[in-house]
Design an enzyme around this catalytic site. Structure first.
Site, PDB file in Angstrom:
ATOM      1  N   ASP A  38     -89.684  67.153  17.387  1.00 10.03           N
ATOM      2  CA  ASP A  38     -88.627  66.245  16.928  1.00 10.03           C
ATOM      3  C   ASP A  38     -87.252  66.919  16.833  1.00 10.03           C
ATOM      4  O   ASP A  38     -86.317  66.363  16.265  1.00 10.03           O
ATOM      5  CB  ASP A  38     -88.973  65.609  15.575  1.00 10.03           C
ATOM      6  CG  ASP A  38     -88.250  64.279  15.366  1.00 10.03           C
ATOM      7  OD1 ASP A  38     -88.062  63.540  16.354  1.00 10.03           O
ATOM      8  OD2 ASP A  38     -87.854  63.992  14.223  1.00 10.03           O
ATOM      9  N   HIS A 130     -62.764  56.403   2.846  1.00  7.03           N
ATOM     10  CA  HIS A 130     -63.057  55.608   1.649  1.00  7.03           C
ATOM     11  C   HIS A 130     -62.086  55.898   0.511  1.00  7.03           C
ATOM     12  O   HIS A 130     -61.768  55.010  -0.282  1.00  7.03           O
ATOM     13  CB  HIS A 130     -64.495  55.861   1.203  1.00  7.03           C
ATOM     14  CG  HIS A 130     -64.926  55.026   0.045  1.00  7.03           C
ATOM     15  ND1 HIS A 130     -65.049  53.658   0.124  1.00  7.03           N
ATOM     16  CD2 HIS A 130     -65.261  55.367  -1.227  1.00  7.03           C
ATOM     17  CE1 HIS A 130     -65.443  53.178  -1.051  1.00  7.03           C
ATOM     18  NE2 HIS A 130     -65.584  54.200  -1.877  1.00  7.03           N
ATOM     19  N   ASP A 169     -60.828  45.986  -5.913  1.00  4.57           N
ATOM     20  CA  ASP A 169     -60.791  46.932  -7.032  1.00  4.57           C
ATOM     21  C   ASP A 169     -59.476  47.688  -7.029  1.00  4.57           C
ATOM     22  O   ASP A 169     -58.676  47.601  -6.094  1.00  4.57           O
ATOM     23  CB  ASP A 169     -61.973  47.904  -6.964  1.00  4.57           C
ATOM     24  CG  ASP A 169     -62.082  48.595  -5.604  1.00  4.57           C
ATOM     25  OD1 ASP A 169     -61.043  49.045  -5.092  1.00  4.57           O
ATOM     26  OD2 ASP A 169     -63.186  48.669  -5.059  1.00  4.57           O
ATOM     27  N   LYS A 192     -63.094  45.914 -11.193  1.00  4.73           N
ATOM     28  CA  LYS A 192     -64.478  46.115 -10.781  1.00  4.73           C
ATOM     29  C   LYS A 192     -65.112  47.309 -11.458  1.00  4.73           C
ATOM     30  O   LYS A 192     -64.472  48.341 -11.667  1.00  4.73           O
ATOM     31  CB  LYS A 192     -64.555  46.304  -9.253  1.00  4.73           C
ATOM     32  CG  LYS A 192     -65.967  46.416  -8.710  1.00  4.73           C
ATOM     33  CD  LYS A 192     -65.967  46.603  -7.200  1.00  4.73           C
ATOM     34  CE  LYS A 192     -65.869  48.055  -6.813  1.00  4.73           C
ATOM     35  NZ  LYS A 192     -66.108  48.281  -5.372  1.00  4.73           N
ATOM     36  N   ARG A 194     -68.774  49.505 -10.819  1.00  2.27           N
ATOM     37  CA  ARG A 194     -69.974  49.660  -9.987  1.00  2.27           C
ATOM     38  C   ARG A 194     -71.049  50.366 -10.797  1.00  2.27           C
ATOM     39  O   ARG A 194     -70.832  51.444 -11.345  1.00  2.27           O
ATOM     40  CB  ARG A 194     -69.659  50.458  -8.725  1.00  2.27           C
ATOM     41  CG  ARG A 194     -70.887  50.684  -7.835  1.00  2.27           C
ATOM     42  CD  ARG A 194     -70.549  51.363  -6.528  1.00  2.27           C
ATOM     43  NE  ARG A 194     -69.803  50.487  -5.643  1.00  2.27           N
ATOM     44  CZ  ARG A 194     -70.355  49.556  -4.868  1.00  2.27           C
ATOM     45  NH1 ARG A 194     -71.674  49.357  -4.903  1.00  2.27           N
ATOM     46  NH2 ARG A 194     -69.602  48.822  -4.088  1.00  2.27           N
ATOM     47  N   ASP A 218     -60.737  44.973   2.148  1.00  4.20           N
ATOM     48  CA  ASP A 218     -61.515  46.127   1.692  1.00  4.20           C
ATOM     49  C   ASP A 218     -61.595  47.123   2.840  1.00  4.20           C
ATOM     50  O   ASP A 218     -61.328  46.778   3.991  1.00  4.20           O
ATOM     51  CB  ASP A 218     -62.913  45.689   1.262  1.00  4.20           C
ATOM     52  CG  ASP A 218     -63.495  46.597   0.177  1.00  4.20           C
ATOM     53  OD1 ASP A 218     -62.899  47.656  -0.088  1.00  4.20           O
ATOM     54  OD2 ASP A 218     -64.543  46.242  -0.394  1.00  4.20           O
TER      55      ASP A 218
END
Length: 312
Positions: A38, A130, A169, A192, A194, A218
């Site tokens: 693999d 992000h 957010d 917001k 999380r 977003d």
């Protein structure tokens, strides 16, 4: 283009082909073998010696498989005496692992950045990380693009006189404010919290949204949990219509189908930084290949990449 060599991994070959068509250069093949145990083996099928090499590979599912393939391609380019190797990373999945928000937790964004540099990356070209601090996790130069121009060009086709841009957010508020300026609209945002990957709570929406045409912005949509929670709050505030926009349309767990069935959602817009699964009638996919190709050309020619943001 002279002295430029472009390769693509298995993650998103369609985007790589489109980028190369804008560059006017061939996309060179990569041979990937899997041994009986693999283990992967990668061979670049074109000359790299003293070339400016670009390797296009977003980190999308299967993320770990695509990451190892990218690391092996980087190592192969270095071993083939490439003059410089640039990772073209349209989506950096590990960017969400950017802080220690629990005891004994790993910071994958920094670790994977270190792995890429150790494997031979001399530069990184990426899009809509992000969070901004992830840029600083790389010890090599990073050109960080965004897709707000492409998204804004799409939405300018509509009547925006009664429109407000809403960020889910506070973390995305700066990008939403920039997007609102491009469109000439007001901006609002959700409050917001999380609690887990699939559980968020938006307690309220800050800003005037009653009777408005809303564009939710977003950076990415994966399960769609945040957008669906925000839609509940917007429904309570009596908005007129909703369109959803993001850069990275991951749409895991058939979230695109769930969003498309909501009557108040008129359109969902994303870019092709990642392969988009199972498109629906409400989904519009914009191409960021021209922007990435232009940035690659500028990197190769030693020109300013920030100039890409100066034009409307």
């Amino acid at each position: 283009m002279r002295d430029i060599t472009v390769f693509s991994g298995s993650a998103h070959p369609d985007l790589a082909e489109e980028i190369c068509s804008h560059l006017g250069t061939p996309l060179h093949p990569v041979k990937v073998n899997r041994f009986a145990n693999d283990v992967l083996e990668v061979q670049l099928q074109a000359n790299c010696r003293e070339r400016d090499v670009f390797i296009i590979q977003p980190l999308v599912p299967p993320v770990q498989e695509n990451l190892v393939e990218l690391l092996l391609m980087l190592d192969a380019a270095r071993g083939a005496s490439a003059a410089r190797t640039t990772v073209v990373l349209p989506h950096y999945a590990y960017a969400r692992s950017d802080k220690k928000d629990a005891p004994r937790i790993s910071m994958g964004a920094r670790l994977v950045a270190d792995l890429m540099v150790a494997a031979g990356a001399g530069r990184v070209l990426t899009m809509t990380l992000h969070s901004p601090q992830v840029h600083g996790f790389f010890s090599v130069p990073v050109d960080h693009l965004h897709a707000l121009r492409e998204l804004a060009a799409h939405f300018r086709r509509y009547d925006l006189s009664n429109t407000v841009v809403v960020s889910p957010d506070l973390g995305n508020a700066k990008e939403a404010a920039h997007f609102a300026r491009l469109l000439g609209t007001d901006v609002a945002m959700g409050a917001k919290q999380r609690f887990s990957d699939d559980r968020v709570v938006i307690s309220s929406v800050i800003g005037e949204v009653e009777g408005k045409d809303v564009i939710i912005l977003d950076d990415e949509i994966a399960r769609g949990t945040t957008v669906i929670e925000l839609l509940d709050r917007l429904r309570e505030r009596g908005v007129k219509s909703v369109r959803v926009a993001c850069t990275h349309g991951l749409f895991a767990a058939e979230s695109i189908q769930r969003l498309s069935t909501l009557p108040e959602v008129e359109e969902i817009v994303c870019t092709n930084t990642v392969p988009v699964p199972k498109p629906t009638d409400k989904l519009t996919v914009l191409s960021i290949a021209p922007a990435l190709a232009d940035a690659m050309r500028r990197i190769h020619d030693g020109e300013s990449v920030s100039a890409l943001f100066s034009a409307p």
